[in-house]
Write a protein that holds these residues in place. Structure first.
Motif, PDB file in Angstrom:
ATOM      1  N   VAL A  91       2.459   1.630  -3.397  1.00  0.00           N
ATOM      2  CA  VAL A  91       1.530   2.189  -4.365  1.00  0.00           C
ATOM      3  C   VAL A  91       1.249   3.682  -4.171  1.00  0.00           C
ATOM      4  N   ASP A  92       0.950   4.141  -2.941  1.00  0.00           N
ATOM      5  CA  ASP A  92       0.536   5.587  -2.570  1.00  0.00           C
ATOM      6  C   ASP A  92       1.671   6.357  -3.022  1.00  0.00           C
ATOM      7  N   GLY A  93       3.117   5.941  -2.792  1.00  0.00           N
ATOM      8  CA  GLY A  93       4.195   6.648  -3.305  1.00  0.00           C
ATOM      9  C   GLY A  93       4.359   6.733  -4.467  1.00  0.00           C
ATOM     10  N   LYS A 137       0.657  -1.155  -0.037  1.00  0.00           N
ATOM     11  CA  LYS A 137       0.083   0.068   0.041  1.00  0.00           C
ATOM     12  C   LYS A 137       1.112   1.183   0.021  1.00  0.00           C
ATOM     13  N   TYR A 138       1.836   1.290   0.546  1.00  0.00           N
ATOM     14  CA  TYR A 138       2.793   2.628   0.903  1.00  0.00           C
ATOM     15  C   TYR A 138       3.245   2.662  -0.481  1.00  0.00           C
ATOM     16  N   THR A 169      11.122   3.328   2.501  1.00  0.00           N
ATOM     17  CA  THR A 169       9.797   2.189   2.448  1.00  0.00           C
ATOM     18  C   THR A 169      10.482   0.940   1.736  1.00  0.00           C
ATOM     19  N   ALA A 174       2.037   6.805  -6.479  1.00  0.00           N
ATOM     20  CA  ALA A 174       0.908   7.913  -7.178  1.00  0.00           C
ATOM     21  C   ALA A 174       1.139   9.148  -6.639  1.00  0.00           C
ATOM     22  N   ALA A 175       1.727   9.629  -5.566  1.00  0.00           N
ATOM     23  CA  ALA A 175       1.894  10.849  -5.085  1.00  0.00           C
ATOM     24  C   ALA A 175       3.249  11.354  -5.616  1.00  0.00           C
TER      25      ALA A 175
END
Length: 232
Positions: A44-46, A41-42, A62, A48-49
Motif C-alpha cells: 500500500v505504501d509503495g 503495508k509495504y 516486495t 501511494a509513493a
C-alpha cells in the motif's frame, strides 16, 4: 514422572528430534502467516509513493518476496509438517504402548487385583492418544498464539503507540481471566477423565466375567454397577 510435562517428556523422549523438527516447521509457517499484514503495508505504501511508471519498479521486489514466502513456501511447509506428523505419530504411539506395557508387567500381583482390567488396559492403549492430544491442543496453539501475539504487537506499535498499549492491556485482562478460570476447568476435566476410565474398566470387567454373569443371573446388578459411573 511427577508432573504432566515431565511425563510427556519421558514418553516422547525417543522422538524428541522429530518433534523438534515438527515444532520448527510449524513455527516458521506461523511466522510467515503473521508477516502477511506487513507485506500488505509495504504494498500500500509503495502504491501511494509511486507513479504509474515506477510502481512495478518500486514494488517488484516486495511482491516477489511476499509471493515466494507467503504464497509458495508457507503452504509447502505446512504440508510437509502434516505428512511428517502422519508418519511420525503412529510410530511414536507404538513405542509408547510398548514401553508402558513392559513397565506395567513389572508390577506386583496386588497391583492388578486393586484395579479394573479395562482401566489398566486403557492406560496402555489411550496414553499415546493423550500424548498426541497434548501436541495438538497445546503445542500448535501455543506456537500460533505466540507468533501472532508478537507480530500483532509490532504492527500495533508501528501504527501508533496507543494501539500497542491497548493491545497489551487486552492481553493482561485475558491472562487474568485465564488464570482465574483454567484451574476450575482443569479440575472438572480431570474428574471427567477419571470417571470415564473407571466406566471403561467396569464394562471390560463385565465382559471378562460374562460367564459368571450368565451363570448367576447378575445382569441387573452389573448394569446398576455400570450405570452408577455413566451418570456421574
Amino acid at each position: 514422572p511427577n508432573s504432566v510435562w515431565r511425563f510427556f517428556a519421558v514418553l516422547s523422549g525417543p522422538y524428541k528430534w522429530p518433534l523438534l523438527l515438527l515444532f520448527s516447521l510449524h513455527s516458521i509457517s506461523y511466522v510467515l502467516i503473521s508477516i502477511i499484514p506487513l507485506f500488505i503495508k509495504y504494498i500500500v505504501d509503495g502504491f501511494a509513493a509511486s507513479t504509474p511508471e515506477t510502481v512495478w519498479q518500486n514494488l517488484g521486489p516486495t511482491l516477489l518476496v511476499g509471493f515466494v514466502l507467503c504464497i509458495l513456501l508457507q503452504p509447502i511447509l505446512m504440508r510437509i509438517a502434516g505428512f511428517y506428523k502422519g508418519y511420525c505419530m503412529p510410530r511414536m504411539a507404538g513405542s509408547i504402548r510398548t514401553e508402558i506395557a513392559a513397565y506395567m508387567q513389572n508390577h506386583s500381583w496386588t497391583y492388578y487385583q486393586n484395579d479394573f482390567a479395562g482401566r489398566l488396559s486403557s492406560k496402555v492403549t489411550e496414553t499415546p492418544k493423550a500424548i498426541r492430544r497434548v501436541w495438538n491442543n497445546a503445542v500448535d496453539p501455543v506456537i500460533g498464539s505466540f507468533t501472532n501475539f508478537v507480530s500483532s504487537l509490532v504492527l500495533a506499535f508501528m501504527a501508533h503507540e496507543v494501539f500497542g498499549f491497548l493491545y497489551i492491556a487486552w492481553i493482561l485482562v485475558f491472562a487474568f481471566f485465564t488464570m482465574k478460570f483454567v484451574p476450575t476447568v482443569q479440575k472438572l476435566s480431570n474428574t471427567a477423565s477419571d470417571t470415564g476410565s473407571i466406566m471403561q474398566g467396569r464394562f471390560v470387567d463385565v465382559i471378562s466375567n460374562i460367564l459368571l454373569v450368565k451363570l448367576f443371573a447378575r445382569k441387573s446388578y452389573e448394569m446398576v454397577h455400570l450405570k452408577s459411573t455413566i451418570h456421574d
